[in-house]
Design a protein around this motif. Structure first.
Motif, mmCIF file in Angstrom:
data_model
loop_
_atom_site.group_PDB
_atom_site.id
_atom_site.type_symbol
_atom_site.label_atom_id
_atom_site.label_comp_id
_atom_site.label_asym_id
_atom_site.label_seq_id
_atom_site.Cartn_x
_atom_site.Cartn_y
_atom_site.Cartn_z
ATOM 1 N N ALA A 21 54.973 6.878 51.019
ATOM 2 C CA ALA A 21 53.956 7.908 51.231
ATOM 3 C C ALA A 21 52.558 7.423 50.892
ATOM 4 C CB ALA A 21 54.288 9.151 50.399
ATOM 5 N N TYR A 22 52.451 6.388 50.057
ATOM 6 C CA TYR A 22 51.159 5.992 49.484
ATOM 7 C C TYR A 22 50.184 5.428 50.519
ATOM 8 C CZ TYR A 22 47.709 3.157 47.062
ATOM 9 O OH TYR A 22 46.535 2.596 46.651
ATOM 10 N N VAL A 27 58.780 14.450 56.442
ATOM 11 C CA VAL A 27 59.588 13.644 55.518
ATOM 12 C C VAL A 27 58.892 13.489 54.171
ATOM 13 C CG1 VAL A 27 60.709 11.400 55.179
ATOM 14 C CG2 VAL A 27 60.604 12.409 57.474
ATOM 15 N N TYR A 28 57.562 13.407 54.186
ATOM 16 C CA TYR A 28 56.794 13.203 52.963
ATOM 17 C C TYR A 28 55.863 14.380 52.714
ATOM 18 C CZ TYR A 28 58.748 8.636 53.506
ATOM 19 O OH TYR A 28 59.648 7.615 53.650
ATOM 20 N N SER A 29 55.771 14.780 51.474
ATOM 21 C CA SER A 29 55.041 15.987 51.096
ATOM 22 C C SER A 29 53.692 15.616 50.501
ATOM 23 C CB SER A 29 55.869 16.797 50.088
ATOM 24 O OG SER A 29 55.163 17.934 49.662
ATOM 25 N N LEU A 30 52.649 15.647 51.307
ATOM 26 C CA LEU A 30 51.295 15.428 50.826
ATOM 27 C C LEU A 30 50.661 16.786 50.525
ATOM 28 C CD1 LEU A 30 49.941 12.650 53.235
ATOM 29 C CD2 LEU A 30 51.322 12.424 51.179
ATOM 30 N N ARG A 31 50.026 16.893 49.376
ATOM 31 C CA ARG A 31 49.433 18.179 48.978
ATOM 32 C C ARG A 31 48.001 18.249 49.503
ATOM 33 N NH1 ARG A 31 47.115 20.985 44.533
ATOM 34 N NH2 ARG A 31 46.885 19.126 43.237
ATOM 35 N N PHE A 32 47.801 19.116 50.477
ATOM 36 C CA PHE A 32 46.497 19.231 51.128
ATOM 37 C C PHE A 32 45.550 20.081 50.296
ATOM 38 C CE2 PHE A 32 48.811 17.479 54.570
ATOM 39 C CZ PHE A 32 47.878 16.944 55.446
ATOM 40 N N LEU A 33 44.375 19.519 50.029
ATOM 41 C CA LEU A 33 43.314 20.267 49.363
ATOM 42 C C LEU A 33 42.477 21.006 50.396
ATOM 43 C CD1 LEU A 33 42.205 17.512 46.806
ATOM 44 C CD2 LEU A 33 43.879 19.343 46.501
ATOM 45 N N GLU A 34 42.387 20.421 51.574
ATOM 46 C CA GLU A 34 41.790 21.094 52.728
ATOM 47 C C GLU A 34 42.217 20.348 53.989
ATOM 48 O OE1 GLU A 34 37.588 21.141 52.193
ATOM 49 O OE2 GLU A 34 37.314 19.038 52.662
ATOM 50 N N TYR A 88 61.360 13.069 44.089
ATOM 51 C CA TYR A 88 60.307 13.704 43.303
ATOM 52 C C TYR A 88 58.959 13.465 43.966
ATOM 53 C CZ TYR A 88 58.351 9.363 41.306
ATOM 54 O OH TYR A 88 57.736 8.152 41.132
ATOM 55 N N GLY A 89 57.978 14.226 43.529
ATOM 56 C CA GLY A 89 56.604 14.043 43.985
ATOM 57 C C GLY A 89 56.442 14.114 45.484
ATOM 58 N N ASN A 90 55.738 13.131 46.034
ATOM 59 C CA ASN A 90 55.448 13.112 47.472
ATOM 60 C C ASN A 90 56.612 12.638 48.317
ATOM 61 O OD1 ASN A 90 52.678 11.989 45.972
ATOM 62 N ND2 ASN A 90 52.367 13.693 47.375
ATOM 63 N N GLU A 91 57.705 12.201 47.665
ATOM 64 C CA GLU A 91 58.894 11.756 48.394
ATOM 65 C C GLU A 91 60.104 12.573 47.919
ATOM 66 O OE1 GLU A 91 59.304 7.514 48.247
ATOM 67 O OE2 GLU A 91 57.253 7.157 48.951
ATOM 68 N N LEU A 101 65.192 11.159 58.342
ATOM 69 C CA LEU A 101 65.556 12.274 57.460
ATOM 70 C C LEU A 101 66.784 12.987 57.997
ATOM 71 C CD1 LEU A 101 64.893 14.113 55.019
ATOM 72 C CD2 LEU A 101 63.462 15.464 56.575
ATOM 73 N N ALA A 102 67.872 12.946 57.252
ATOM 74 C CA ALA A 102 69.116 13.616 57.654
ATOM 75 C C ALA A 102 69.140 15.036 57.115
ATOM 76 C CB ALA A 102 70.316 12.834 57.117
ATOM 77 N N LYS A 103 69.932 15.877 57.751
ATOM 78 C CA LYS A 103 70.106 17.246 57.233
ATOM 79 C C LYS A 103 70.812 17.210 55.888
ATOM 80 C CE LYS A 103 70.214 19.390 61.826
ATOM 81 N NZ LYS A 103 69.962 18.158 62.594
ATOM 82 N N SER A 104 71.699 16.229 55.727
ATOM 83 C CA SER A 104 72.364 15.998 54.446
ATOM 84 C C SER A 104 72.896 14.568 54.451
ATOM 85 C CB SER A 104 73.509 16.992 54.231
ATOM 86 O OG SER A 104 74.634 16.619 54.989
ATOM 87 N N PRO A 105 73.186 14.000 53.269
ATOM 88 C CA PRO A 105 73.740 12.637 53.241
ATOM 89 C C PRO A 105 75.041 12.498 54.016
ATOM 90 C CG PRO A 105 72.946 13.271 51.065
ATOM 91 C CD PRO A 105 72.885 14.499 51.917
ATOM 92 N N ALA A 106 75.723 13.612 54.260
ATOM 93 C CA ALA A 106 76.966 13.555 55.030
ATOM 94 C C ALA A 106 76.725 13.091 56.467
ATOM 95 C CB ALA A 106 77.638 14.930 55.030
ATOM 96 N N ASP A 107 75.480 13.197 56.936
ATOM 97 C CA ASP A 107 75.143 12.764 58.300
ATOM 98 C C ASP A 107 74.821 11.273 58.388
ATOM 99 O OD1 ASP A 107 75.496 15.237 59.454
ATOM 100 O OD2 ASP A 107 73.395 15.841 59.264
ATOM 101 N N PHE A 108 74.781 10.569 57.261
ATOM 102 C CA PHE A 108 74.417 9.150 57.291
ATOM 103 C C PHE A 108 75.306 8.325 58.224
ATOM 104 C CE2 PHE A 108 72.131 8.911 52.886
ATOM 105 C CZ PHE A 108 71.112 9.681 53.413
#
Length: 425
Positions: free
Chosen positions: A197-198, A129-136, A47-50, A231-238
């Motif tokens: 991410a923090y 890997v982490y989703s930061l929401r850019f304001l600018e 969820y969120g940034n992760e 970051l794996a394409k899917s958990p099956a790649d672990f």
């Protein structure tokens, strides 16, 4: 069914104290279960940034051990290890490299006040890997990270503290660790609950030996303080990623004599990573058993109380049940009515328990959500998206409903089969 529902509501009104206690007990159980589960979900759920925790493997601490078995050194990952092992990985979709922990540093705009902030050094893959929401502005490129560019991303609140505004700051200069840094972008604040991410400011991380990192001038020494998130394409790649990491570690150890590099059974899944205590590999079976014990106590204790209160309610209604049976009411009808009554009470308790858990998590996030070393001064904030998980709430409500129904069945069964003559006395 309509008559049973009306009769159930009427019975609940005639016994407000017992009904209220039953609802309050179930609501408290649901509230506590939700709080326990939310503290867990806040650390491991996507969820969120992760948003990719479920398909990311984590490497935090590691250690060097002398070949004779003696302890030598443990801690965060050195930049040389990042280059020798994690930069060479082919299986992961992305490898986010960032500082595991850096002490707060002072920053300020020319002529402005000094602001203490939590920095994080990151590579270009960090933003995959982490989703930061850019304001600018925009994320760092690989070239910017490699060149040790003195640029930084600021959180919205940090930007407001440093510049007194939240936008139109890209390109402005401020001072970080005695170096002039240019603002490359502004992002929405990240909750401290998303530890990977923090940060308050994010600056490029470099793996170059011929060019010291600007932060090293403040004795922060970022090259000794890395973690790697794969970051794996899917958990099956672990399994494939772990085998590749193990192969590269072995190849690295062949080039060094006297010391053996040990990743301590990493990479970890997110749940294993949050339960790891530095160089100690967690016993996940013990962790799951602890959760099972907590949930068992939170569910069984209220169920026992509900059974006793249901018995008390039905004893007070023995005469009514006797009269109804005299006029032809079936045992199954009486039994069904008690089950419906239990369902209504559990439904009301579920709504109340959910609201209580929301209030508790928002009002007491600073005390409910665990902190790790170095986070004592951080004010915990909760991302609203984790407050209500339909799946999480559904399971908590389902188990309470089942236990409430089971705890009501025995008293109801006894009441429906009681002696009519004795009930009418």
């Amino acid at each position: 069914m309509n008559n049973i529902l009306k009769q159930t509501i009427a019975n609940m009104r005639t016994q407000p104290l017992l009904t209220g206690l039953t609802i309050a007990g179930t609501a408290l159980a649901i509230c506590l279960i939700m709080i326990v589960m939310m503290t867990r979900e806040a650390q491991i759920a996507d969820y969120g940034n992760e948003p990719y925790r479920s398909r990311t493997l984590y490497v935090r601490d590691s250690k060097f051990v002398m070949e004779n078995g003696n302890y030598n050194f443990d801690g965060a990952i050195h930049r040389d290890i990042i280059c020798a092992i994690f930069r060479k990985l082919k299986t992961p979709e992305a490898v986010a490299v960032h500082s595991s922990y850096i002490n707060d540093i002072d920053v300020y705009a020319p002529g402005g006040e000094i602001v203490s902030v939590a920095p994080k050094t990151v590579n270009a893959d960090f933003f995959r890997v982490y989703s930061l929401r850019f304001l600018e502005g925009k994320p760092f490129t690989e070239e910017e990270c490699t060149s040790n560019l003195t640029a930084a991303l600021l959180s919205r609140s940090t930007c407001r503290k440093v510049f007194g505004q939240e936008k139109d700051v890209v390109g402005k200069v401020f001072i970080v660790a005695n170096h002039e840094y240019r603002v490359a972008g502004v992002v929405e604040d990240v909750s401290p609950l998303m530890r990977s991410a923090y940060a308050d400011i994010w600056v490029p991380a470099s793996d170059r030996d011929d060019m010291p990192h600007p932060l090293e001038s403040s004795n922060i020494r970022p090259k000794y303080n890395h973690c790697a998130d794969l970051l794996a394409k899917s958990p099956a790649d672990f399994p494939k990623i772990r085998r590749e990491v193990e192969r590269l570690v072995k190849a690295y150890n062949k080039t060094h004599t006297g010391l053996v590099y040990d990743l301590i059974e990493q990479p970890d899944t997110k749940e294993t990573a949050v339960n790891r205590d530095n160089t100690e590999t967690p016993d996940m079976q013990a962790v799951y058993l602890r959760y099972l014990l907590i949930f068992g106590i939170l569910l069984i204790v209220p169920a026992i109380n509900i059974a006793s209160m249901t018995q008390s309610r039905l004893r007070q209604r023995e005469e009514e049940i006797g009269v109804r049976r005299t006029f032809g009411a079936k045992r199954s009808t009486i039994l069904w009515q008690v089950i419906v009554e239990s369902f209504i009470q559990t439904l009301l308790a579920g709504i109340l328990g959910l609201l209580l858990s929301f209030v508790a998590c928002i009002a007491a996030a600073q005390y409910i959500f665990p902190k790790v070393w170095g986070e004592e001064s951080i004010t915990m904030s909760l991302d609203p998206s984790i407050l209500f998980s339909p799946q999480l709430y559904g399971w908590a409500f389902f188990f309470c409903l089942v236990l409430n129904a089971l705890s009501s069945l025995v008293p109801a069964w006894r009441a429906s089969r009681g002696n009519i003559v004795e009930a009418l006395k």
